[in-house]
Design a protein around this motif. Structure first.
Motif, PDB file in Angstrom:
ATOM      1  N   SER A  84      38.738 -34.832 -10.223  1.00  0.00           N
ATOM      2  CA  SER A  84      39.472 -33.724  -9.610  1.00  0.00           C
ATOM      3  C   SER A  84      38.691 -32.417  -9.621  1.00  0.00           C
ATOM      4  O   SER A  84      38.946 -31.513  -8.822  1.00  0.00           O
ATOM      5  CB  SER A  84      40.812 -33.524 -10.328  1.00  0.00           C
ATOM      6  N   HIS A  85      37.758 -32.317 -10.558  1.00  0.00           N
ATOM      7  CA  HIS A  85      37.055 -31.052 -10.804  1.00  0.00           C
ATOM      8  C   HIS A  85      35.768 -31.421 -11.542  1.00  0.00           C
ATOM      9  O   HIS A  85      35.668 -32.513 -12.120  1.00  0.00           O
ATOM     10  CB  HIS A  85      37.966 -30.165 -11.669  1.00  0.00           C
ATOM     11  N   LYS A  86      34.785 -30.544 -11.554  1.00  0.00           N
ATOM     12  CA  LYS A  86      33.529 -30.862 -12.244  1.00  0.00           C
ATOM     13  C   LYS A  86      33.749 -31.142 -13.732  1.00  0.00           C
ATOM     14  O   LYS A  86      32.937 -31.841 -14.363  1.00  0.00           O
ATOM     15  CB  LYS A  86      32.518 -29.735 -12.072  1.00  0.00           C
ATOM     16  N   SER A 123      41.432 -23.343  -6.662  1.00  0.00           N
ATOM     17  CA  SER A 123      41.796 -24.400  -7.608  1.00  0.00           C
ATOM     18  C   SER A 123      43.262 -24.343  -8.015  1.00  0.00           C
ATOM     19  O   SER A 123      43.928 -23.312  -7.856  1.00  0.00           O
ATOM     20  CB  SER A 123      40.912 -24.315  -8.856  1.00  0.00           C
ATOM     21  N   ILE A 155      42.203 -29.083 -10.686  1.00  0.00           N
ATOM     22  CA  ILE A 155      41.794 -29.778  -9.476  1.00  0.00           C
ATOM     23  C   ILE A 155      41.395 -28.718  -8.441  1.00  0.00           C
ATOM     24  O   ILE A 155      42.052 -27.680  -8.315  1.00  0.00           O
ATOM     25  CB  ILE A 155      42.909 -30.687  -8.916  1.00  0.00           C
ATOM     26  N   THR A 156      40.299 -28.956  -7.753  1.00  0.00           N
ATOM     27  CA  THR A 156      39.873 -28.003  -6.733  1.00  0.00           C
ATOM     28  C   THR A 156      40.756 -28.151  -5.498  1.00  0.00           C
ATOM     29  O   THR A 156      41.387 -29.196  -5.289  1.00  0.00           O
ATOM     30  CB  THR A 156      38.415 -28.227  -6.329  1.00  0.00           C
ATOM     31  N   ASN A 178      39.569 -31.116  -3.435  1.00  0.00           N
ATOM     32  CA  ASN A 178      39.942 -32.414  -4.003  1.00  0.00           C
ATOM     33  C   ASN A 178      41.437 -32.667  -3.919  1.00  0.00           C
ATOM     34  O   ASN A 178      41.872 -33.824  -3.816  1.00  0.00           O
ATOM     35  CB  ASN A 178      39.473 -32.508  -5.454  1.00  0.00           C
TER      36      ASN A 178
END
Length: 233
Positions: A185-187, A206, A220-221, A224
């Motif tokens: 969902s995110h880095k 985000s 989560i971005t 995404n």
């Protein structure tokens, strides 16, 4: 997509590997080099899934590269492509995926790649996640994982019952999880879509992710989240 690194000190043999694997739709060649010490530096970046390597090379041998992978717990499989059969027994002590003798056919090399794909299918279909810590290995149920967070050099796995820390990266863990339920969902986060309750705006790009079984949140971005909505709804 299988991300592959190639190393062979013979230019002809390296070009043969590139020619065969470069035409495979499910293979991405991340690097190809005749210098084993360069391959060693590139391995540290943890950007490949599979290393295809000669054994006898100046500076560093293929054995030393495989030993480095094992020693530091990198999630990289190794296929040896060599002109010498005498090294086979020692190679499999290093948990090498395949041992291919030169000269080889295109079909023989593709068979080796197929072994990697089969191995990955077995890993993702398993109901257990092998979680490596400094002195212990835990086996946890994948279905119980709510989300995974990377902070600094450690990773925290939040399950229904507990939190566990590991030195394994998100990339390493993601390879063991079924993409039907888990998304990057995110880095810094992998989330289990089965436990998502709702999203709230965190910033322009985000959202916070709220879950059914815990008060802890993930990120989560925006991009995404849009992908998640298209994939699951």
């Amino acid at each position: 997509m299988i991300k592959v690194g190639l190393v062979d000190d013979q230019v002809y043999d390296l070009e043969k590997l590139q020619l065969i694997l470069g035409k495979q739709e499910d293979v991405e060649i991340v690097f190809a080099t005749t210098k084993s010490e360069e391959a060693y530096e590139l391995l540290k970046k943890d950007e490949i899934d599979l290393l295809v390597s000669d054994i006898e090379m100046p500076s560093l041998s293929g054995y030393e590269l495989a030993d480095f992978i094992n020693t530091y717990g990198l999630d990289v499989k190794v296929i040896f492509v060599t002109g010498y059969s005498a090294y086979a027994v020692h190679a499999f002590e290093l948990d090498v995926l395949d041992y291919i003798l030169k000269p080889y056919s295109k079909e023989r090399l593709i068979k080796g790649i197929g072994r990697f794909e089969q191995k990955q299918t077995e890993v993702t279909s398993s109901e257990k996640l092998m979680l490596k810590q400094q002195s212990e290995i835990h086996m946890i149920n994948k279905k119980d994982i709510v989300f995974i967070e990377r902070t600094g050099r450690s990773t925290t796995i939040v399950t229904l019952a507990q939190e566990l820390e590991t030195y394994q990266s998100l990339v390493q863990l993601e390879k063991q999880l079924n993409k039907q339920y888990f998304i990057r969902s995110h880095k810094g986060f992998i989330i289990n879509v089965q436990y998502i309750k709702n999203f709230t705006i965190y910033s322009k790009h985000s959202y916070l992710v709220h879950f059914q079984q815990t008060n802890k949140t993930a990120m989560i971005t925006k991009a995404n989240l849009e992908t998640y909505q298209q994939q699951f709804y």
